[in-house]
Design a protein around this motif. Structure first.
Motif, PDB file in Angstrom:
ATOM      1  N   PRO A   1      40.324  -2.192  -5.160  1.00 56.74           N
ATOM      2  CA  PRO A   1      39.356  -2.857  -4.285  1.00 56.74           C
ATOM      3  C   PRO A   1      39.193  -4.346  -4.610  1.00 56.74           C
ATOM      4  CG  PRO A   1      38.219  -1.526  -5.908  1.00 56.74           C
ATOM      5  CD  PRO A   1      39.683  -1.270  -6.093  1.00 56.74           C
ATOM      6  N   ASP A   2      38.949  -5.099  -3.567  1.00 53.66           N
ATOM      7  CA  ASP A   2      38.578  -6.502  -3.678  1.00 53.66           C
ATOM      8  C   ASP A   2      37.161  -6.644  -3.150  1.00 53.66           C
ATOM      9  OD1 ASP A   2      40.897  -7.631  -4.705  1.00 53.66           O
ATOM     10  OD2 ASP A   2      41.775  -7.958  -2.730  1.00 53.66           O
ATOM     11  N   TYR A   3      36.462  -7.621  -3.654  1.00 53.90           N
ATOM     12  CA  TYR A   3      35.118  -7.894  -3.187  1.00 53.90           C
ATOM     13  C   TYR A   3      35.111  -9.273  -2.563  1.00 53.90           C
ATOM     14  CZ  TYR A   3      33.851  -3.751  -5.740  1.00 53.90           C
ATOM     15  OH  TYR A   3      33.772  -2.459  -6.168  1.00 53.90           O
ATOM     16  N   ASP A   4      34.709  -9.327  -1.299  1.00 57.02           N
ATOM     17  CA  ASP A   4      34.676 -10.586  -0.565  1.00 57.02           C
ATOM     18  C   ASP A   4      33.249 -11.093  -0.478  1.00 57.02           C
ATOM     19  OD1 ASP A   4      37.403 -10.604  -0.034  1.00 57.02           O
ATOM     20  OD2 ASP A   4      37.165  -9.493   1.840  1.00 57.02           O
ATOM     21  N   ILE A   5      33.110 -12.394  -0.640  1.00 61.40           N
ATOM     22  CA  ILE A   5      31.823 -13.059  -0.466  1.00 61.40           C
ATOM     23  C   ILE A   5      31.975 -13.948   0.761  1.00 61.40           C
ATOM     24  CG2 ILE A   5      30.081 -14.551  -1.484  1.00 61.40           C
ATOM     25  CD1 ILE A   5      31.323 -13.852  -4.234  1.00 61.40           C
TER      26      ILE A   5
ATOM     27  N   VAL B   1      28.323  -9.712   0.861  1.00 63.91           N
ATOM     28  CA  VAL B   1      29.299  -9.171  -0.080  1.00 63.91           C
ATOM     29  C   VAL B   1      29.783  -7.834   0.470  1.00 63.91           C
ATOM     30  CG1 VAL B   1      29.725  -8.418  -2.457  1.00 63.91           C
ATOM     31  CG2 VAL B   1      28.108 -10.280  -2.010  1.00 63.91           C
ATOM     32  N   LYS B   2      31.110  -7.681   0.551  1.00 67.58           N
ATOM     33  CA  LYS B   2      31.668  -6.417   1.009  1.00 67.58           C
ATOM     34  C   LYS B   2      32.891  -6.064   0.183  1.00 67.58           C
ATOM     35  CE  LYS B   2      34.431  -8.351   4.740  1.00 67.58           C
ATOM     36  NZ  LYS B   2      34.760  -8.270   6.144  1.00 67.58           N
ATOM     37  N   ARG B   3      33.209  -4.794   0.223  1.00 71.46           N
ATOM     38  CA  ARG B   3      34.331  -4.262  -0.551  1.00 71.46           C
ATOM     39  C   ARG B   3      35.483  -3.990   0.402  1.00 71.46           C
ATOM     40  NH1 ARG B   3      34.376   1.247  -4.175  1.00 71.46           N
ATOM     41  NH2 ARG B   3      36.270   0.740  -5.261  1.00 71.46           N
TER      42      ARG B   3
ATOM     43  N   LYS C   1      34.399 -16.959  -4.551  1.00 70.96           N
ATOM     44  CA  LYS C   1      35.364 -15.859  -4.631  1.00 70.96           C
ATOM     45  C   LYS C   1      35.193 -15.130  -5.960  1.00 70.96           C
ATOM     46  CE  LYS C   1      37.676 -17.109  -0.916  1.00 70.96           C
ATOM     47  NZ  LYS C   1      37.193 -16.568   0.297  1.00 70.96           N
ATOM     48  N   ILE C   2      35.524 -13.837  -5.955  1.00 75.09           N
ATOM     49  CA  ILE C   2      35.512 -13.026  -7.174  1.00 75.09           C
ATOM     50  C   ILE C   2      36.921 -13.013  -7.742  1.00 75.09           C
ATOM     51  CG2 ILE C   2      35.149 -10.705  -8.121  1.00 75.09           C
ATOM     52  CD1 ILE C   2      32.556 -11.869  -7.129  1.00 75.09           C
TER      53      ILE C   2
ATOM     54  N   TYR D   1      26.534  -5.923   1.866  1.00 78.10           N
ATOM     55  CA  TYR D   1      25.203  -6.312   1.434  1.00 78.10           C
ATOM     56  C   TYR D   1      24.993  -7.784   1.737  1.00 78.10           C
ATOM     57  CZ  TYR D   1      24.400  -1.796  -0.618  1.00 78.10           C
ATOM     58  OH  TYR D   1      24.208  -0.448  -0.769  1.00 78.10           O
ATOM     59  N   VAL D   2      23.866  -8.067   2.357  1.00 82.21           N
ATOM     60  CA  VAL D   2      23.501  -9.433   2.725  1.00 82.21           C
ATOM     61  C   VAL D   2      22.495  -9.930   1.708  1.00 82.21           C
ATOM     62  CG1 VAL D   2      22.512 -10.896   4.517  1.00 82.21           C
ATOM     63  CG2 VAL D   2      23.919  -8.931   5.157  1.00 82.21           C
TER      64      VAL D   2
END
Length: 159
Positions: free
Chosen positions: A85-89, A76-78, A95-96, A64-65
């Motif tokens: 799962p990790d979520y990257d920004i 943001v992607k998983r 960072k999450i 998602y942009v």
């Protein structure tokens, strides 16, 4: 700044009302009904779009942009790993950290907390609190939370 979201999860059919500590409506979150890919907009009190979140399907997993004033601010992607799962920004240095699945996490820039997101204790129904250290970061932090919810909805749709 504290923002309160009184919903369990974002749904493509729902409209969310985001309130502040004084129980005043600050933002409204709406999805576009007819679009290619999922699109969500966050409106301020003057009914102006402050953040847009758009799905981009690239490869095997969606991302998602997040846009502010038609400028791409973050992605943001998983990512799956052996621990979950990790979520990257991407595009910004945020960072999450924490447990996204239990809705108890922080958004950090380096070692500095930008925002925290968690379930409010002792509330009627499910209420979540997004707290930002700087008010100007609130729309982008809210966009990240919504993007994470959208990624989780996408994952649920696969099963």
């Amino acid at each position: 700044m504290k923002l309160y979201i009184k919903e369990k999860r974002f749904s493509w059919r729902d409209q969310l009302i985001i309130r502040n500590e004084k129980d005043e409506k600050v933002y409204t979150v709406k999805s576009e009904r007819i679009s290619i890919g999922n699109k969500v907009h966050v409106y301020n009190q003057a009914n102006e779009i402050v953040v847009s979140i758009e799905e981009k399907k690239m490869g095997f997993s969606p991302k998602y942009v997040i846009y502010q004033q038609n400028e791409k601010i973050a992605e943001v992607k998983r990512e799956k790993n052996i621990f979950g799962p990790d979520y990257d920004i991407e595009k910004i240095n945020w960072k999450i950290k924490g447990n996204v699945e239990k809705e108890d996490y922080e958004i950090k820039e380096g070692y500095t907390e930008v925002a925290s997101f968690k379930k409010k204790l002792f509330s009627y129904g499910d209420t979540f609190v997004l707290e930002t250290k700087n008010e100007k970061d609130a729309p982008l932090a809210l966009g990240i939370v919504i993007a994470i919810w959208c990624l989780e909805l996408d994952e649920q749709d696969k099963t």
